[in-house]
Motif scaffolding. Structure first.
Motif, short mmCIF file in Angstrom:
data_model
loop_
_atom_site.label_atom_id
_atom_site.label_comp_id
_atom_site.label_asym_id
_atom_site.label_seq_id
_atom_site.Cartn_x
_atom_site.Cartn_y
_atom_site.Cartn_z
N MET A 62 0.84 -1.21 0.00
CA MET A 62 0.00 0.00 0.00
C MET A 62 0.87 1.25 0.00
O MET A 62 0.58 2.21 -0.71
CB MET A 62 -0.93 0.01 1.22
N MET A 63 1.93 1.23 0.79
CA MET A 63 2.81 2.39 0.84
C MET A 63 3.52 2.60 -0.50
O MET A 63 3.67 3.74 -0.96
CB MET A 63 3.84 2.23 1.96
N GLN B 248 2.33 1.78 -3.43
CA GLN B 248 1.32 2.26 -4.37
C GLN B 248 1.05 3.75 -4.16
O GLN B 248 0.68 4.45 -5.10
CB GLN B 248 0.03 1.47 -4.23
N MET B 249 1.22 4.22 -2.92
CA MET B 249 1.01 5.65 -2.65
C MET B 249 2.25 6.48 -3.00
O MET B 249 2.25 7.68 -2.80
CB MET B 249 0.64 5.85 -1.18
N GLY B 250 3.29 5.83 -3.46
CA GLY B 250 4.48 6.56 -3.86
C GLY B 250 5.50 6.74 -2.76
O GLY B 250 6.42 7.53 -2.90
N MET B 251 5.36 6.03 -1.66
CA MET B 251 6.32 6.13 -0.57
C MET B 251 7.33 4.98 -0.68
O MET B 251 7.03 3.93 -1.22
CB MET B 251 5.63 6.00 0.78
#
Length: 70
Positions: free
Chosen positions: A45-46, A48-51
């Motif tokens: 998830m992180m 995918q959020m660009g982190m």
């Protein structure tokens, strides 16, 4: 005749209450053993959020989620 309906009604109420508490206890145990989000899911998830997830950040988020679950 009245007593049959009375005891049937009391039995139904007791069954509903008992079923609710048993189902609640079962779900609490199930969620404790199988948490909805694990470290791999959190990492994806992180990403995918660009982190860029570091292990330290993942551990912090997991501990925060575990505290919230309790």
């Amino acid at each position: 005749m009245f007593w049959y309906f009375f005891w049937a009604f009391i039995g139904i109420l007791a069954g509903v209450a008992l079923g609710f508490f048993i189902a609640r206890k079962y779900m609490m145990n199930y969620l404790k053993k199988n948490p909805p989000i694990n470290e791999q899911m959190l990492k994806m998830m992180m990403m995918q959020m660009g982190m860029k997830p570091s292990q330290k950040k993942i551990n912090q988020m997991m501990s925060a989620m575990n505290k919230q679950m309790k």
